[in-house]
Design an enzyme around this catalytic site. Sequence first.
Site, short mmCIF file in Angstrom:
data_model
loop_
_atom_site.label_atom_id
_atom_site.label_comp_id
_atom_site.label_asym_id
_atom_site.label_seq_id
_atom_site.Cartn_x
_atom_site.Cartn_y
_atom_site.Cartn_z
CG HIS A 91 -1.60 -1.16 1.64
ND1 HIS A 91 -2.96 -1.24 1.50
CD2 HIS A 91 -1.19 -2.35 2.14
CE1 HIS A 91 -3.37 -2.43 1.91
NE2 HIS A 91 -2.31 -3.13 2.30
CE1 TYR A 92 -2.23 6.15 -2.03
CE2 TYR A 92 -0.90 5.91 -4.01
CZ TYR A 92 -2.08 6.30 -3.38
OH TYR A 92 -3.11 6.85 -4.11
CB THR A 93 0.71 6.21 4.15
OG1 THR A 93 1.55 7.19 3.50
CG2 THR A 93 1.59 5.15 4.82
CD GLU A 112 -0.89 1.36 4.65
OE1 GLU A 112 -0.49 2.23 3.85
OE2 GLU A 112 -2.08 1.00 4.73
CG HIS A 119 -5.04 -1.61 -1.08
ND1 HIS A 119 -5.31 -0.54 -0.25
CD2 HIS A 119 -6.01 -2.53 -0.80
CE1 HIS A 119 -6.37 -0.82 0.49
NE2 HIS A 119 -6.81 -2.01 0.18
CG ASP A 124 -3.10 1.85 -1.99
OD1 ASP A 124 -4.26 1.74 -2.38
OD2 ASP A 124 -2.70 1.37 -0.90
#
Length: 210
Positions: free
Chosen positions: A5-7, A70, A112, A122
């Site tokens: 994921h990215y945050t 993340e 994700h 993401d």
Amino acid sequence: MIILHYTGMRDGRAALDRLCDPEAEVSAHYLVEEDGRVLALVDEERQAWHAGVSGWGGRRRLNDVSIGIEIVNPGHEWGYRPFPEQQMQAVERLVADIVRRRVIRPALVLGHSDVAPARKDDPGELFEWSRLARQGLAVALAGAPEGMPDRELAVAALRRIGYDFELPATEPWHVIRAFQRRFRPSRVDGVLDAQTMGLIMTLEREYPSA
């Protein structure tokens, strides 16, 4: 299964605060800062709430069967930008360690957006999947011959690869867009053009058991 994921928040501090807030009802096993620091937040043996409504390869409830990582990045909402070198190196080391210990196939290291294509973007088109692929940690494609666009054929191939078309509010173009974000990041529009068709069929042919 590993899900990256990215945050999608302004900075790492804000992301960490949210991931540690019980009321937010979101968590991940690891957080990778832009400077390469890796924070272990949830024990791998415990479930983290990172995937949400998701599916892959006929499975749902992916929080039950996945490790969530993340990666600090503001995301498309707050100024999406390339992932720094030290951060990418840290992600590579972390993924390599988890894959080795848990014997995870490269085809099960996912984004994700792969597992929730209608909801999530993401880690996005700037994430360098090719770096993981060069180490045998993920699947990537260097290119493919163009193919004649055929929606029915493409959907069938994407299903075999693992994409879930039955997730709530998911349309075929959402899945095509998610595929492009991962495998044709130069143009992410959800349109099944000749280049995208060729990539889909090549991936399905090369990785039939993804």
